[in-house]
Motif scaffolding. Structure first.
Motif, PDB file in Angstrom:
ATOM      1  N   GLU A 155       0.843  -1.203   0.000  1.00 53.25           N
ATOM      2  CA  GLU A 155       0.000   0.000   0.000  1.00 53.25           C
ATOM      3  C   GLU A 155       0.875   1.248   0.000  1.00 53.25           C
ATOM      4  O   GLU A 155       0.638   2.186  -0.773  1.00 53.25           O
ATOM      5  CB  GLU A 155      -0.928   0.033   1.211  1.00 53.25           C
ATOM      6  CG  GLU A 155      -1.753   1.323   1.279  1.00 53.25           C
ATOM      7  CD  GLU A 155      -2.445   1.528   2.611  1.00 53.25           C
ATOM      8  OE1 GLU A 155      -2.107   2.519   3.283  1.00 53.25           O
ATOM      9  OE2 GLU A 155      -3.316   0.712   2.972  1.00 53.25           O
ATOM     10  N   ALA A 156       1.883   1.276   0.854  1.00 53.24           N
ATOM     11  CA  ALA A 156       2.747   2.457   0.978  1.00 53.24           C
ATOM     12  C   ALA A 156       3.544   2.701  -0.296  1.00 53.24           C
ATOM     13  O   ALA A 156       3.588   3.833  -0.796  1.00 53.24           O
ATOM     14  CB  ALA A 156       3.690   2.299   2.167  1.00 53.24           C
ATOM     15  N   THR A 157       4.160   1.691  -0.824  1.00 57.19           N
ATOM     16  CA  THR A 157       4.992   1.883  -2.015  1.00 57.19           C
ATOM     17  C   THR A 157       4.142   2.266  -3.221  1.00 57.19           C
ATOM     18  O   THR A 157       4.543   3.115  -4.018  1.00 57.19           O
ATOM     19  CB  THR A 157       5.843   0.636  -2.302  1.00 57.19           C
ATOM     20  OG1 THR A 157       4.993  -0.501  -2.477  1.00 57.19           O
ATOM     21  CG2 THR A 157       6.836   0.372  -1.175  1.00 57.19           C
ATOM     22  N   GLY A 158       2.968   1.676  -3.341  1.00 54.44           N
ATOM     23  CA  GLY A 158       2.077   2.031  -4.445  1.00 54.44           C
ATOM     24  C   GLY A 158       1.558   3.454  -4.332  1.00 54.44           C
ATOM     25  O   GLY A 158       1.525   4.204  -5.312  1.00 54.44           O
ATOM     26  N   ALA A 159       1.146   3.848  -3.131  1.00 55.42           N
ATOM     27  CA  ALA A 159       0.615   5.199  -2.928  1.00 55.42           C
ATOM     28  C   ALA A 159       1.699   6.253  -3.115  1.00 55.42           C
ATOM     29  O   ALA A 159       1.442   7.308  -3.727  1.00 55.42           O
ATOM     30  CB  ALA A 159      -0.003   5.312  -1.536  1.00 55.42           C
ATOM     31  N   LEU A 160       2.898   6.005  -2.622  1.00 58.49           N
ATOM     32  CA  LEU A 160       3.975   6.970  -2.806  1.00 58.49           C
ATOM     33  C   LEU A 160       4.360   7.096  -4.279  1.00 58.49           C
ATOM     34  O   LEU A 160       4.644   8.200  -4.763  1.00 58.49           O
ATOM     35  CB  LEU A 160       5.195   6.599  -1.961  1.00 58.49           C
ATOM     36  CG  LEU A 160       5.045   6.818  -0.462  1.00 58.49           C
ATOM     37  CD1 LEU A 160       6.264   6.286   0.282  1.00 58.49           C
ATOM     38  CD2 LEU A 160       4.802   8.279  -0.122  1.00 58.49           C
ATOM     39  N   SER A 161       4.338   6.001  -5.001  1.00 60.17           N
ATOM     40  CA  SER A 161       4.604   6.053  -6.442  1.00 60.17           C
ATOM     41  C   SER A 161       3.524   6.879  -7.147  1.00 60.17           C
ATOM     42  O   SER A 161       3.821   7.677  -8.038  1.00 60.17           O
ATOM     43  CB  SER A 161       4.660   4.648  -7.032  1.00 60.17           C
ATOM     44  OG  SER A 161       5.755   3.945  -6.524  1.00 60.17           O
ATOM     45  N   GLU A 162       2.289   6.683  -6.727  1.00 62.78           N
ATOM     46  CA  GLU A 162       1.184   7.466  -7.299  1.00 62.78           C
ATOM     47  C   GLU A 162       1.368   8.957  -7.003  1.00 62.78           C
ATOM     48  O   GLU A 162       1.164   9.798  -7.893  1.00 62.78           O
ATOM     49  CB  GLU A 162      -0.145   6.983  -6.724  1.00 62.78           C
ATOM     50  CG  GLU A 162      -1.339   7.771  -7.224  1.00 62.78           C
ATOM     51  CD  GLU A 162      -2.642   7.347  -6.569  1.00 62.78           C
ATOM     52  OE1 GLU A 162      -3.563   8.186  -6.547  1.00 62.78           O
ATOM     53  OE2 GLU A 162      -2.745   6.198  -6.094  1.00 62.78           O
ATOM     54  N   LEU A 163       1.737   9.291  -5.774  1.00 65.92           N
ATOM     55  CA  LEU A 163       1.963  10.693  -5.429  1.00 65.92           C
ATOM     56  C   LEU A 163       3.076  11.304  -6.277  1.00 65.92           C
ATOM     57  O   LEU A 163       2.969  12.445  -6.730  1.00 65.92           O
ATOM     58  CB  LEU A 163       2.283  10.835  -3.943  1.00 65.92           C
ATOM     59  CG  LEU A 163       1.114  10.670  -2.987  1.00 65.92           C
ATOM     60  CD1 LEU A 163       1.601  10.622  -1.541  1.00 65.92           C
ATOM     61  CD2 LEU A 163       0.105  11.800  -3.168  1.00 65.92           C
ATOM     62  N   ARG A 164       4.131  10.546  -6.493  1.00 61.90           N
ATOM     63  CA  ARG A 164       5.233  11.062  -7.317  1.00 61.90           C
ATOM     64  C   ARG A 164       4.770  11.326  -8.744  1.00 61.90           C
ATOM     65  O   ARG A 164       5.091  12.346  -9.338  1.00 61.90           O
ATOM     66  CB  ARG A 164       6.415  10.111  -7.316  1.00 61.90           C
ATOM     67  CG  ARG A 164       7.552  10.661  -8.178  1.00 61.90           C
ATOM     68  CD  ARG A 164       8.831   9.866  -8.070  1.00 61.90           C
ATOM     69  NE  ARG A 164       9.838  10.498  -8.894  1.00 61.90           N
ATOM     70  CZ  ARG A 164      10.026  10.214 -10.186  1.00 61.90           C
ATOM     71  NH1 ARG A 164       9.293   9.312 -10.794  1.00 61.90           N
ATOM     72  NH2 ARG A 164      10.968  10.834 -10.871  1.00 61.90           N
ATOM     73  N   LEU A 165       3.997  10.385  -9.300  1.00 59.92           N
ATOM     74  CA  LEU A 165       3.497  10.585 -10.667  1.00 59.92           C
ATOM     75  C   LEU A 165       2.591  11.811 -10.753  1.00 59.92           C
ATOM     76  O   LEU A 165       2.678  12.591 -11.701  1.00 59.92           O
ATOM     77  CB  LEU A 165       2.756   9.338 -11.143  1.00 59.92           C
ATOM     78  CG  LEU A 165       3.628   8.125 -11.421  1.00 59.92           C
ATOM     79  CD1 LEU A 165       2.772   6.913 -11.730  1.00 59.92           C
ATOM     80  CD2 LEU A 165       4.578   8.412 -12.565  1.00 59.92           C
ATOM     81  N   ARG A 166       1.727  11.987  -9.758  1.00 58.76           N
ATOM     82  CA  ARG A 166       0.862  13.174  -9.723  1.00 58.76           C
ATOM     83  C   ARG A 166       1.689  14.455  -9.666  1.00 58.76           C
ATOM     84  O   ARG A 166       1.399  15.433 -10.352  1.00 58.76           O
ATOM     85  CB  ARG A 166      -0.042  13.141  -8.493  1.00 58.76           C
ATOM     86  CG  ARG A 166      -1.285  12.366  -8.686  1.00 58.76           C
ATOM     87  CD  ARG A 166      -2.188  12.687  -7.502  1.00 58.76           C
ATOM     88  NE  ARG A 166      -2.788  11.472  -7.023  1.00 58.76           N
ATOM     89  CZ  ARG A 166      -3.273  11.292  -5.824  1.00 58.76           C
ATOM     90  NH1 ARG A 166      -3.212  12.256  -4.929  1.00 58.76           N
ATOM     91  NH2 ARG A 166      -3.829  10.163  -5.486  1.00 58.76           N
ATOM     92  N   ALA A 167       2.711  14.433  -8.811  1.00 58.95           N
ATOM     93  CA  ALA A 167       3.563  15.613  -8.652  1.00 58.95           C
ATOM     94  C   ALA A 167       4.270  15.953  -9.958  1.00 58.95           C
ATOM     95  O   ALA A 167       4.334  17.115 -10.358  1.00 58.95           O
ATOM     96  CB  ALA A 167       4.572  15.387  -7.533  1.00 58.95           C
ATOM     97  N   GLU A 168       4.800  14.933 -10.626  1.00 52.84           N
ATOM     98  CA  GLU A 168       5.524  15.176 -11.877  1.00 52.84           C
ATOM     99  C   GLU A 168       4.597  15.669 -12.981  1.00 52.84           C
ATOM    100  O   GLU A 168       4.969  16.541 -13.769  1.00 52.84           O
ATOM    101  CB  GLU A 168       6.279  13.920 -12.313  1.00 52.84           C
ATOM    102  CG  GLU A 168       7.391  13.513 -11.367  1.00 52.84           C
ATOM    103  CD  GLU A 168       8.429  14.615 -11.126  1.00 52.84           C
ATOM    104  OE1 GLU A 168       8.664  15.468 -12.011  1.00 52.84           O
ATOM    105  OE2 GLU A 168       9.009  14.635 -10.031  1.00 52.84           O
ATOM    106  N   LYS A 169       3.398  15.124 -13.030  1.00 51.03           N
ATOM    107  CA  LYS A 169       2.429  15.599 -14.025  1.00 51.03           C
ATOM    108  C   LYS A 169       2.070  17.057 -13.734  1.00 51.03           C
ATOM    109  O   LYS A 169       2.039  17.894 -14.641  1.00 51.03           O
ATOM    110  CB  LYS A 169       1.176  14.741 -14.034  1.00 51.03           C
ATOM    111  CG  LYS A 169       0.164  15.192 -15.075  1.00 51.03           C
ATOM    112  CD  LYS A 169      -1.049  14.330 -15.084  1.00 51.03           C
ATOM    113  CE  LYS A 169      -2.056  14.717 -16.157  1.00 51.03           C
ATOM    114  NZ  LYS A 169      -2.164  16.092 -16.519  1.00 51.03           N
TER     115      LYS A 169
END
Length: 120
Positions: free
Chosen positions: A24-38
């Motif tokens: 859950e943590a690794t997936g959510a943090l990856s999602e946050l990074r993608l959102r931030a980069e977009k």
């Protein structure tokens, strides 16, 4: 025989459950990074990107106040879910860290440790 099997199987099963919660943590943090980069590619700043994670169960999520060029997001384990002592982070450089107070887990300043005893 049953006692020996239980002594081996129960700790292994517990570690397996913990690894599932870590996803859950690794997936959510990856999602946050993608959102931030977009967001950054559209706005040329990290200030204002969506840091909300829907329905977290095993971790709480927070992003330190982002600046125009930096952000750091953290997943902190929820004690009531058996994840006390687990902290994962990611930043704009995709630097991933793992910090644990749980026994048998190795801290890392360069990756997300997802298994007990694992190193990067």
């Amino acid at each position: 025989i049953v006692g020996i099997l239980a002594a081996i199987a129960i700790p292994q099963y517990s570690d397996y459950i913990t690894r599932g919660k870590i996803s859950e943590a690794t997936g959510a943090l990856s999602e946050l990074r993608l959102r931030a980069e977009k967001f950054f590619s559209d706005n040329r700043t990290y200030v204002g990107f969506n840091t909300t994670i829907s329905n977290p169960k095993f971790f709480t999520y927070a992003c330190a106040t982002p600046t125009a060029t930096t952000f750091t997001c953290t997943a902190t384990g929820v004690a009531g879910q058996g994840m006390s002592g687990f902290v994962y982070t990611i930043n704009e450089s995709n630097t991933r860290t793992s910090a644990f107070t749980a026994g048998g887990w190795n801290n890392s300043a360069t990756c997300w440790v997802t298994r007990k005893g694992e190193t990067c």
